[in-house]
Design a protein around this motif. Sequence first.
Motif, short mmCIF file in Angstrom:
data_model
loop_
_atom_site.label_atom_id
_atom_site.label_comp_id
_atom_site.label_asym_id
_atom_site.label_seq_id
_atom_site.Cartn_x
_atom_site.Cartn_y
_atom_site.Cartn_z
N ASP A 14 -9.58 3.29 -6.70
CA ASP A 14 -9.23 4.04 -5.45
C ASP A 14 -9.36 5.39 -5.85
O ASP A 14 -8.79 6.43 -6.47
N SER B 202 -4.74 11.34 6.14
CA SER B 202 -4.18 10.47 4.92
C SER B 202 -3.74 11.63 3.93
O SER B 202 -2.81 11.36 3.17
N ASP B 203 -4.34 12.71 3.75
CA ASP B 203 -3.84 13.87 2.85
C ASP B 203 -2.71 14.38 3.35
O ASP B 203 -1.79 14.84 2.86
N SER C 134 0.97 -1.26 -0.09
CA SER C 134 -0.25 0.03 0.17
C SER C 134 0.88 1.28 -0.17
O SER C 134 1.81 1.29 0.63
N HIS C 135 0.45 2.30 -0.73
CA HIS C 135 0.98 3.49 -0.62
C HIS C 135 0.47 4.30 0.37
O HIS C 135 0.82 5.77 0.37
N ARG C 136 -0.40 3.93 1.47
CA ARG C 136 -0.93 4.58 2.44
C ARG C 136 -0.13 3.91 3.79
O ARG C 136 -0.14 2.96 3.77
N TRP D 264 -3.49 9.60 -5.56
CA TRP D 264 -3.06 11.10 -5.81
C TRP D 264 -2.47 11.15 -7.43
O TRP D 264 -2.33 10.08 -8.01
N PRO E 92 1.12 10.38 -0.43
CA PRO E 92 1.59 9.04 -1.02
C PRO E 92 2.79 8.87 -0.32
O PRO E 92 3.81 9.44 -0.15
N ARG E 93 2.87 7.25 -0.03
CA ARG E 93 4.24 6.55 0.69
C ARG E 93 4.87 5.96 -0.23
O ARG E 93 4.46 5.11 -1.11
N ASP F 273 -0.46 12.90 5.37
CA ASP F 273 0.53 11.81 4.92
C ASP F 273 1.23 11.93 3.66
O ASP F 273 2.29 11.89 3.36
#
Length: 298
Positions: free
Chosen positions: A197, A133-134, A71-73, A201, A138-139, A136
């Motif tokens: 999704d 989440s905004d 996950s990118h979150r 982003w 994208p991870r 943070d």
Amino acid sequence: MDPEDRERQLGKTRSMRELRQQLETLASAGARRRARPRRLVFALVAGVAVAVALGGVALAGGFDGLLVGPSHRPPPKVLLPTPLDGSPWASPTPYPTNAAGQTYGGNQPQAGVQADLQSVVAERGENGYCWASDLDGPRPMNPTEAQWFTPARQKRAIPVYKSDGVTQVGVFGDVSVPQPPAWLFDQMKGMATNAGDANAWAWWTRTTAEKAALATGSSTAGITDPQRPVYLTIILGDFTRWLWSLPEGTSAPEYSWIFEVIDAGSHEVEVTGASAKLFPVPDDVDLHLAGLRDRVRM
């Protein structure tokens, strides 16, 4: 040697053997205890090396989500209800909730959980909340992605809401980052939603047809006008649905990245594609990051 002396001698031998075994056990345990700090120091040094190598890219959430899952979150915070018997293994959330059941408030590290909506002060001084989440963003999932996530590509403006998480009252973050035209935002939002999704982003820019092809790893052979203006969009998300038809009996490939090249005049999509890996965007293509939860209204 009489039997009693022999028995005493055997007893001493057994005692010495047992003592030696005990000493060896203690020595072995001590060695393991001494070895642990050495491994810990090595792990810490390795962690610092990664942090130094990736420093300047991390945002509010840091890199604690790096290489931890598909996950990118960051992993969701789990709130456990208080048991009826009052046992200490869980505690109620310290945050109030809105009508939709979302928590909101300032960060309380001692609580061990993070509110869904984090308290911020908007650019013009309005008090409100941003989605955690905004904040943070994208991870990156690996060091290669972390290099792609340059500080310039991480700058963004974030909507600020009332505690309902819907009514926008301001903007938080870097308000100098250009925002996509409304039609382009809707196009990217629709693409991400169809892929599964809706809160993905997107990076976007207005560039030339030739640069857009190079940025997505596409061929430039068929481009008749290399300088023709186009919009390039690159979308990153936790996608679950394949966007195109598949031959019967085949499964959808895994992917996290989507791109589209759109004619700047007609707004017609010319090229689209998906990949499990990031696209080779050169540094001279100036991408702007936008969250697709809601369009930022300045």
